[in-house]
Design an enzyme around this catalytic site. Sequence first.
Site, mmCIF file in Angstrom:
data_model
loop_
_atom_site.group_PDB
_atom_site.id
_atom_site.type_symbol
_atom_site.label_atom_id
_atom_site.label_comp_id
_atom_site.label_asym_id
_atom_site.label_seq_id
_atom_site.Cartn_x
_atom_site.Cartn_y
_atom_site.Cartn_z
ATOM 1 N N GLN A 168 3.333 6.259 1.916
ATOM 2 C CA GLN A 168 2.834 5.378 2.976
ATOM 3 C C GLN A 168 3.248 3.932 2.674
ATOM 4 O O GLN A 168 2.737 3.337 1.721
ATOM 5 C CB GLN A 168 1.305 5.477 3.005
ATOM 6 C CG GLN A 168 0.613 4.539 3.944
ATOM 7 C CD GLN A 168 -0.898 4.486 3.680
ATOM 8 O OE1 GLN A 168 -1.339 4.683 2.546
ATOM 9 N NE2 GLN A 168 -1.674 4.244 4.711
ATOM 10 N N GLY A 169 4.171 3.381 3.457
ATOM 11 C CA GLY A 169 4.633 2.016 3.237
ATOM 12 C C GLY A 169 3.896 1.042 4.134
ATOM 13 O O GLY A 169 4.422 0.642 5.184
ATOM 14 N N TYR A 170 2.688 0.675 3.744
ATOM 15 C CA TYR A 170 1.892 -0.291 4.515
ATOM 16 C C TYR A 170 1.831 -1.638 3.784
ATOM 17 O O TYR A 170 2.331 -2.637 4.260
ATOM 18 C CB TYR A 170 0.450 0.216 4.692
ATOM 19 C CG TYR A 170 0.203 1.168 5.836
ATOM 20 C CD1 TYR A 170 1.208 1.968 6.364
ATOM 21 C CD2 TYR A 170 -1.065 1.292 6.388
ATOM 22 C CE1 TYR A 170 0.952 2.847 7.396
ATOM 23 C CE2 TYR A 170 -1.335 2.174 7.425
ATOM 24 C CZ TYR A 170 -0.322 2.952 7.921
ATOM 25 O OH TYR A 170 -0.588 3.829 8.950
ATOM 26 N N SER A 171 1.180 -1.644 2.582
ATOM 27 C CA SER A 171 0.877 -2.909 1.889
ATOM 28 C C SER A 171 2.141 -3.629 1.462
ATOM 29 O O SER A 171 3.139 -3.004 1.093
ATOM 30 C CB SER A 171 0.035 -2.638 0.642
ATOM 31 O OG SER A 171 -1.105 -1.914 0.972
ATOM 32 N N SER A 222 2.053 4.589 -3.118
ATOM 33 C CA SER A 222 1.748 5.763 -3.957
ATOM 34 C C SER A 222 2.826 6.817 -3.806
ATOM 35 O O SER A 222 3.255 7.118 -2.680
ATOM 36 C CB SER A 222 0.400 6.379 -3.559
ATOM 37 O OG SER A 222 -0.634 5.453 -3.732
ATOM 38 N N GLU A 224 -6.998 8.554 6.600
ATOM 39 C CA GLU A 224 -6.996 8.264 5.155
ATOM 40 C C GLU A 224 -8.430 8.146 4.655
ATOM 41 O O GLU A 224 -8.785 8.691 3.609
ATOM 42 C CB GLU A 224 -6.238 6.959 4.864
ATOM 43 C CG GLU A 224 -6.256 6.605 3.374
ATOM 44 C CD GLU A 224 -5.293 5.481 3.008
ATOM 45 O OE1 GLU A 224 -4.946 4.675 3.885
ATOM 46 O OE2 GLU A 224 -4.907 5.422 1.831
HETATM 47 C C1 LIG Z 1 -4.888 3.571 -6.049
HETATM 48 C C2 LIG Z 1 -4.279 2.819 -4.914
HETATM 49 C C3 LIG Z 1 -3.351 3.438 -4.106
HETATM 50 C C4 LIG Z 1 -2.761 2.733 -3.061
HETATM 51 N N1 LIG Z 1 -1.815 3.368 -2.316
HETATM 52 C C5 LIG Z 1 -1.208 2.692 -1.318
HETATM 53 C C6 LIG Z 1 -0.168 3.321 -0.559
HETATM 54 O O1 LIG Z 1 0.203 4.481 -0.812
HETATM 55 N N2 LIG Z 1 0.431 2.618 0.406
HETATM 56 C C7 LIG Z 1 0.068 1.332 0.711
HETATM 57 O O2 LIG Z 1 0.637 0.769 1.631
HETATM 58 N N3 LIG Z 1 -0.905 0.702 -0.001
HETATM 59 C C8 LIG Z 1 -1.544 1.343 -1.008
HETATM 60 N N4 LIG Z 1 -2.518 0.712 -1.750
HETATM 61 C C9 LIG Z 1 -2.820 -0.692 -1.480
HETATM 62 C C10 LIG Z 1 -4.180 -0.938 -0.867
HETATM 63 O O3 LIG Z 1 -4.224 -0.545 0.479
HETATM 64 C C11 LIG Z 1 -4.476 -2.432 -1.057
HETATM 65 O O4 LIG Z 1 -4.592 -2.670 -2.441
HETATM 66 C C12 LIG Z 1 -5.743 -2.855 -0.370
HETATM 67 O O5 LIG Z 1 -5.631 -2.776 1.008
HETATM 68 C C13 LIG Z 1 -6.137 -4.295 -0.775
HETATM 69 O O6 LIG Z 1 -5.077 -5.181 -0.617
HETATM 70 P P1 LIG Z 1 -4.615 -6.141 -1.807
HETATM 71 O O7 LIG Z 1 -4.427 -5.316 -3.030
HETATM 72 O O8 LIG Z 1 -3.472 -6.950 -1.335
HETATM 73 O O9 LIG Z 1 -5.877 -7.082 -2.095
HETATM 74 P P2 LIG Z 1 -6.298 -8.375 -1.278
HETATM 75 O O10 LIG Z 1 -6.265 -8.102 0.177
HETATM 76 O O11 LIG Z 1 -5.501 -9.524 -1.788
HETATM 77 O O12 LIG Z 1 -7.809 -8.529 -1.723
HETATM 78 C C14 LIG Z 1 -8.173 -9.069 -3.007
HETATM 79 C C15 LIG Z 1 -9.697 -9.065 -3.091
HETATM 80 O O13 LIG Z 1 -10.233 -9.911 -2.052
HETATM 81 C C16 LIG Z 1 -11.164 -9.188 -1.243
HETATM 82 N N5 LIG Z 1 -11.034 -9.614 0.157
HETATM 83 C C17 LIG Z 1 -9.879 -9.786 0.857
HETATM 84 N N6 LIG Z 1 -10.172 -10.170 2.111
HETATM 85 C C18 LIG Z 1 -11.525 -10.226 2.205
HETATM 86 C C19 LIG Z 1 -12.443 -10.534 3.261
HETATM 87 N N7 LIG Z 1 -12.009 -10.852 4.489
HETATM 88 N N8 LIG Z 1 -13.769 -10.461 2.994
HETATM 89 C C20 LIG Z 1 -14.233 -10.117 1.752
HETATM 90 N N9 LIG Z 1 -13.414 -9.815 0.720
HETATM 91 C C21 LIG Z 1 -12.081 -9.853 0.949
HETATM 92 C C22 LIG Z 1 -10.757 -7.730 -1.383
HETATM 93 O O14 LIG Z 1 -11.852 -6.868 -1.133
HETATM 94 C C23 LIG Z 1 -10.305 -7.670 -2.849
HETATM 95 O O15 LIG Z 1 -11.426 -7.530 -3.688
HETATM 96 C C24 LIG Z 1 -3.115 1.381 -2.805
HETATM 97 C C25 LIG Z 1 -4.057 0.746 -3.625
HETATM 98 C C26 LIG Z 1 -4.628 1.443 -4.673
HETATM 99 C C27 LIG Z 1 -5.611 0.732 -5.553
#
Ligand SMILES: Cc1cc2nc3c(=O)[nH]c(=O)nc-3n(C[C@H](O)[C@H](O)[C@H](O)COP(=O)(O)OP(=O)(O)OC[C@H]3O[C@@H](n4cnc5c(N)ncnc54)[C@H](O)[C@@H]3O)c2cc1C
Length: 404
Positions: free
Chosen positions: A132-135, A167, A250
Amino acid sequence: MDLTDRTEHLAFRQEVRQFLDKHKATAPEETAHSFRLSPRPYTDTVKAWQKLLVKNGYAGRTVPKAYGGYGAEPDILKNRIIADEFFAADIPQGLYSQGISMLVPTLLEHGTEEQKKTWIGPTIRGDVMWCQGYSEPNSGSDLASLQTSAIEDGDDFLINGSKIWTSSAHITPMIFCLVRTEPDASKYQGISYLIFPMDTPGIDVRPLQTMTGHPSFNEVFFTDVRVPKNAVVGGRGNGWKVANSTLKHERGMLSNANGSLERLNKISTLLKKEMLDGRPLWENKNLTDRFVSLQARVQAMRFHEMRLLTRTKDGKAPGLGDMICKLLGCELNHQLDALAIDALGEIGVLYDGIPSAKEDGIWQQWYMYDLGLIIGGGTAQIQKNIIAERGLDMPREPRHQKGS
Ligand SMILES: Cc1cc2nc3c(=O)[nH]c(=O)nc-3n(C[C@H](O)[C@H](O)[C@H](O)COP(=O)(O)OP(=O)(O)OC[C@H]3O[C@@H](n4cnc5c(N)ncnc54)[C@H](O)[C@@H]3O)c2cc1C
């Protein structure tokens, strides 16, 4: 909701039990969960089991026959019976993955006929795996700010940009990916949802080591990656809607009460087996207090799921109920893992590959991995914001204004 089996369901439960009795010897030891802990291609035994389940309607049950599924009418009580009987027999019910659990329902909802015919069958049988290429490095919680671009070039798009935390990208042959195809459109309008092979020239995958010790996710770089326009799912510029359909599935995949109950039961066995000062841990008040409080929460999750089941049966949408499952279920699993680790005492800190680790160090691996699931699929904080704003009608938190 009355969960007493009616005649039809009683007969169905017998049918599932007979299937399990007949085939349990061929069930793989590895579960779908073990493939998520340590991503690798499915073994032949796992794929053969998955195919048997699809053929008999215990996986891909409601997927139409034309797309390689079993073609049954939706019946939530039958689904529940299948899940409960496989759980009671301790036999893996089949694969769940980003392809099977997230992409397939999305394609059924938004895909073209050709996309459905090409991809759904091989995916539910375990023959094709997806990532899944989202983040992106600067777009996680605020996913719609993603910047990977797909510029029109004849019959193709040329993709440039990068993804992160992808992932299993190091082992999957296919990706479903969000890109910006309309740079001038508003934030949510300019996104498209593409599916394409990971061996397309211009894709560079770099595995990232997680704290589980395994490379489970990756950085993915795109340099002039050429993808045909017919790879768009759900229409060009409509990707935000399609992406949210995938996210809904998901959240459903990341937690379920039977999975939490399974852990709770394993902890009960552990507490009865392990000794401290000549007495079983089961007699240690601190541990049993924690156990009982977690047991109550597992039961609450089961009842919450039943409430959702009742809503679905009555034709109502689950509302934010699915988000509550994701938020509370993932946190609950992590706390269950923590209890098991504490119960193991000093052995609980041993990790992968150390021979004296109990049960192959599985609790330690789950503890590390489950922490990630509280973040993946939308962090706990984001789930709380949505539940508060949309479910409890609380004031919206201040939004970042463009240019401020
Ligand atoms: C095990 C694992 C598997 C994953 N697999 C995939 C995958 O296959 N494909 C993919 O695309 N992504 C994947 N991800 C990414 C995941 O979707 C992101 O890590 C997640 O959406 C958070 O984004 P970020 O890491 O950029 O954190 P950020 O968005 O930078 O957030 C950092 C911190 O700030 C907090 N925060 C941010 N905005 C707010 C707000 N408005 N209010 C309160 N708190 C806030 C968050 O809760 C977090 O604690 C995976 C992540 C993990 C840990």
